[in-house]
Design a protein around this motif. Structure first.
Motif, mmCIF file in Angstrom:
data_model
loop_
_atom_site.group_PDB
_atom_site.id
_atom_site.type_symbol
_atom_site.label_atom_id
_atom_site.label_comp_id
_atom_site.label_asym_id
_atom_site.label_seq_id
_atom_site.Cartn_x
_atom_site.Cartn_y
_atom_site.Cartn_z
ATOM 1 N N SER A 288 0.929 -0.628 0.316
ATOM 2 C CA SER A 288 -0.152 -0.045 -0.332
ATOM 3 C C SER A 288 1.010 1.376 -0.044
ATOM 4 C CB SER A 288 -0.532 0.015 0.888
ATOM 5 O OG SER A 288 -2.148 -1.367 1.021
ATOM 6 N N PRO A 289 1.390 1.278 -1.040
ATOM 7 C CA PRO A 289 2.769 2.880 -1.309
ATOM 8 C C PRO A 289 1.189 3.989 -1.081
ATOM 9 C CG PRO A 289 2.365 1.225 -3.436
ATOM 10 C CD PRO A 289 1.665 0.269 -2.364
ATOM 11 N N VAL A 290 0.946 4.239 -2.088
ATOM 12 C CA VAL A 290 -0.409 5.709 -1.738
ATOM 13 C C VAL A 290 -0.606 5.915 -0.219
ATOM 14 C CG1 VAL A 290 -2.040 6.653 -2.960
ATOM 15 C CG2 VAL A 290 -0.555 4.858 -4.464
ATOM 16 N N GLU A 291 -0.283 6.802 -0.287
ATOM 17 C CA GLU A 291 -0.904 7.342 1.505
ATOM 18 C C GLU A 291 -2.109 8.450 0.821
ATOM 19 O OE1 GLU A 291 -0.150 8.248 6.470
ATOM 20 O OE2 GLU A 291 1.869 8.270 4.582
ATOM 21 N N ALA A 292 -3.003 8.574 1.680
ATOM 22 C CA ALA A 292 -3.924 9.894 1.079
ATOM 23 C C ALA A 292 -4.307 10.135 2.509
ATOM 24 C CB ALA A 292 -4.892 9.745 0.189
ATOM 25 N N LEU A 293 -4.841 11.604 2.902
ATOM 26 C CA LEU A 293 -5.386 12.139 4.055
ATOM 27 C C LEU A 293 -6.498 12.289 3.590
ATOM 28 C CD1 LEU A 293 -1.890 13.978 5.670
ATOM 29 C CD2 LEU A 293 -2.661 11.783 5.767
ATOM 30 N N LEU A 294 -7.751 12.234 4.551
ATOM 31 C CA LEU A 294 -8.499 12.708 3.620
ATOM 32 C C LEU A 294 -9.987 14.156 4.779
ATOM 33 C CD1 LEU A 294 -10.246 9.388 3.037
ATOM 34 C CD2 LEU A 294 -9.006 11.192 1.766
ATOM 35 N N TRP A 295 -10.205 14.917 4.761
ATOM 36 C CA TRP A 295 -10.798 15.274 5.563
ATOM 37 C C TRP A 295 -12.099 15.694 5.110
ATOM 38 C CZ3 TRP A 295 -6.192 16.741 3.935
ATOM 39 C CH2 TRP A 295 -5.084 17.062 5.096
ATOM 40 N N GLN B 171 -8.447 -0.288 5.082
ATOM 41 C CA GLN B 171 -7.576 1.053 4.066
ATOM 42 C C GLN B 171 -7.434 1.889 5.397
ATOM 43 O OE1 GLN B 171 -10.661 0.198 2.990
ATOM 44 N NE2 GLN B 171 -10.791 -0.584 0.638
ATOM 45 N N VAL B 172 -8.089 2.030 6.338
ATOM 46 C CA VAL B 172 -7.536 3.057 7.115
ATOM 47 C C VAL B 172 -6.525 2.706 7.917
ATOM 48 C CG1 VAL B 172 -9.076 4.720 8.459
ATOM 49 C CG2 VAL B 172 -10.388 3.842 6.329
ATOM 50 N N ALA B 173 -5.475 3.513 8.253
ATOM 51 C CA ALA B 173 -4.812 2.811 8.621
ATOM 52 C C ALA B 173 -4.700 4.104 10.281
ATOM 53 C CB ALA B 173 -3.379 3.724 8.528
ATOM 54 N N PHE B 174 -5.827 5.046 9.771
ATOM 55 C CA PHE B 174 -6.030 5.606 11.535
ATOM 56 C C PHE B 174 -7.157 6.763 11.160
ATOM 57 C CE2 PHE B 174 -5.996 9.679 14.095
ATOM 58 C CZ PHE B 174 -5.707 9.373 15.330
ATOM 59 N N ALA B 175 -8.266 7.077 11.811
ATOM 60 C CA ALA B 175 -8.948 7.947 11.969
ATOM 61 C C ALA B 175 -9.670 8.928 13.329
ATOM 62 C CB ALA B 175 -9.996 7.324 10.711
ATOM 63 N N ALA B 176 -9.651 9.974 13.734
ATOM 64 C CA ALA B 176 -10.117 10.497 14.532
ATOM 65 C C ALA B 176 -11.329 12.078 13.693
ATOM 66 C CB ALA B 176 -8.892 11.169 15.221
ATOM 67 N N VAL B 177 -12.189 12.113 15.266
ATOM 68 C CA VAL B 177 -13.186 12.469 15.001
ATOM 69 C C VAL B 177 -11.937 14.260 15.820
ATOM 70 C CG1 VAL B 177 -15.409 14.252 16.117
ATOM 71 C CG2 VAL B 177 -15.106 11.270 15.442
ATOM 72 N N SER C 85 -14.951 17.803 10.044
ATOM 73 C CA SER C 85 -15.798 16.820 11.587
ATOM 74 C C SER C 85 -14.669 15.451 12.294
ATOM 75 C CB SER C 85 -16.487 16.901 12.690
ATOM 76 O OG SER C 85 -17.564 15.784 11.117
ATOM 77 N N VAL C 86 -14.181 14.702 10.774
ATOM 78 C CA VAL C 86 -13.832 13.306 10.729
ATOM 79 C C VAL C 86 -12.198 13.838 9.459
ATOM 80 C CG1 VAL C 86 -13.355 11.240 10.320
ATOM 81 C CG2 VAL C 86 -15.732 12.305 11.064
ATOM 82 N N PHE C 87 -10.776 13.023 10.112
ATOM 83 C CA PHE C 87 -9.718 13.444 9.545
ATOM 84 C C PHE C 87 -8.996 12.044 9.413
ATOM 85 C CE2 PHE C 87 -4.984 12.515 9.972
ATOM 86 C CZ PHE C 87 -4.760 13.125 9.229
ATOM 87 N N ALA C 88 -8.495 10.805 8.563
ATOM 88 C CA ALA C 88 -8.309 10.200 7.912
ATOM 89 C C ALA C 88 -7.293 10.179 7.487
ATOM 90 C CB ALA C 88 -9.336 9.310 7.548
ATOM 91 N N MET C 89 -6.880 8.827 7.754
ATOM 92 C CA MET C 89 -4.717 8.316 7.201
ATOM 93 C C MET C 89 -5.382 6.831 5.897
ATOM 94 S SD MET C 89 -2.283 9.051 10.050
ATOM 95 C CE MET C 89 -1.761 10.361 10.743
ATOM 96 N N VAL C 90 -5.461 6.804 4.949
ATOM 97 C CA VAL C 90 -5.242 5.945 4.492
ATOM 98 C C VAL C 90 -4.501 5.707 3.345
ATOM 99 C CG1 VAL C 90 -7.370 5.264 2.129
ATOM 100 C CG2 VAL C 90 -8.104 6.967 4.057
ATOM 101 N N ALA D 119 -6.036 14.536 0.186
ATOM 102 C CA ALA D 119 -4.346 14.759 0.165
ATOM 103 C C ALA D 119 -3.275 13.672 -0.023
ATOM 104 C CB ALA D 119 -4.145 16.419 1.084
ATOM 105 N N LEU D 120 -2.498 13.668 -1.419
ATOM 106 C CA LEU D 120 -1.402 12.924 -1.945
ATOM 107 C C LEU D 120 -0.138 13.449 -0.691
ATOM 108 C CD1 LEU D 120 -1.987 11.694 -4.214
ATOM 109 C CD2 LEU D 120 -2.805 11.051 -3.091
#
Length: 343
Positions: A246-253, A273-279, A285-290, A318-319
């Motif tokens: 899983s070389p592609v890491e994306a950040l989601l808001w 796919q979700v490595a980490f997520a938080a409120v 209101s939700v941030f996630a690392m995918v 964002a990549l």
């Protein structure tokens, strides 16, 4: 920089075992894996010396009276590298990532609680740093996914093997610790030194930790056990997701309606796919690392997995260009550009 390494089945099983109990003796892990102890030891030291795998000790900020923030910084393109290096050298930062595009970076910052200053001094200083054009700090209210390890690297052991490792760890900690003692109470400078060493190497020898803290070996063991059983201290395996395909890491808001938060976060916690997520605070209101196999897989995740969830409004993606720092302390000082600034 890590050397070129390919993980085989035994490597993946070893990494999963370390995620379950980062300080388990290799003899115990070998018994669970059904492999000779010398073989497991060689594998671990090979991966560790190649900077592929590292066990790090991490403190739960909420239990220690601290706040975690995800900070987005917009800066001049020629200031990104200097600012990244300066932030990586700090003890209160982690998960530092310049983003693809060249003018933004994201990091996690740990600060005193709001009752103290809530990190205002640091954020004010960052805002005044030459080259910084804007920043946004969102406080982590509750982690909701990825706590205890990304599912992408914790699927190599069978359920019975996982249960055996967990049972040994719990029995040892309860026997050695006083469960009535609050692990965050009476926090001392020696505790800070202990945590600092464990952030560099979660498997550091007890004798080395005793030398750093000034405690006896038995006191070190009891203190680590107490911090673990009270939830203040846990151990994480720091490893590049690219080694798991899983070389592609994306950040989601994600902008999520309050009424949908429980449904959305509960679903995210089950997505591999979700490595980490938080409120968090903020409009998103939700941030996630995918973590994904490629950009096509990222599209499929956004369009199908997230697209099927009700309550999600605007989504920003964002990549990650590279990770300058992950969860643990920086092992060696990064080569700082001549114009690097201290922040």
């Amino acid at each position: 920089m890590t050397r070129s390494v390919t993980l085989d089945a035994l490597d993946r099983r070893l990494i999963h075992a370390l995620q379950l109990d980062g300080r388990a003796p290799l003899s115990r892990i070998a018994a669970v894996l059904g492999a000779p102890e010398r073989t497991v030891a060689r594998r671990y030291h090979r991966l560790r010396s190649a900077f592929v795998v590292r066990v790090v000790g991490l403190v739960d900020g909420t239990r220690a009276g601290l706040l975690d923030w995800f900070v987005r910084i917009d800066c001049a393109p020629d200031a990104v590298d200097a600012l990244t290096s300066a932030l990586a050298a700090r003890d209160d930062t982690s998960w530092i990532a310049p983003l693809a595009g060249g003018s933004r970076l994201v990091c996690m910052v740990r600060t005193p609680a709001v009752a103290a200053d809530g990190g205002r001094a640091l954020f004010d200083h960052l805002a005044r740093t030459p080259g910084v054009r804007d920043l946004e700090a969102n406080c982590v209210l509750r982690p909701v996914a990825g706590v205890g390890g990304w599912a992408g690297r914790t699927s190599a052991l069978e359920a019975a093997e996982q249960a055996l490792l967990r049972s040994w760890a719990v029995t040892e900690e309860v026997d050695d610790a006083d469960p009535d003692m609050d692990g965050a109470a009476e926090w001392t400078e020696a505790d800070a030194r202990l945590i600092g060493e464990l952030a560099r190497d979660g498997r550091a020898e007890v004798r080395d930790l005793a030398a750093v803290t000034g405690w006896s070996a038995s006191t070190v063991r009891r203190r680590i056990a107490r911090l673990r059983v009270t939830g203040v201290l846990h151990f994480e395996v720091d490893v590049d997701p690219a080694l798991f395909g899983s070389p592609v890491e994306a950040l989601l808001w994600l902008e999520v309606a309050p009424g949908a938060l429980r449904t959305v976060t509960g679903t995210l916690s089950r997505h591999p796919q979700v490595a980490f997520a938080a409120v968090t605070t903020g409009s998103a209101s939700v941030f996630a690392m995918v973590q994904c196999r490629d950009t096509g897989a990222l599209y499929d995740y956004l369009a199908h997995e997230l697209g099927a969830l009700p309550g999600i409004g605007r989504t920003e993606t964002a990549l990650v260009q590279r990770r300058a720092k992950r969860a643990g302390a920086l092992l060696t000082p990064a080569s700082r550009p001549r114009n690097a600034r201290r922040v």
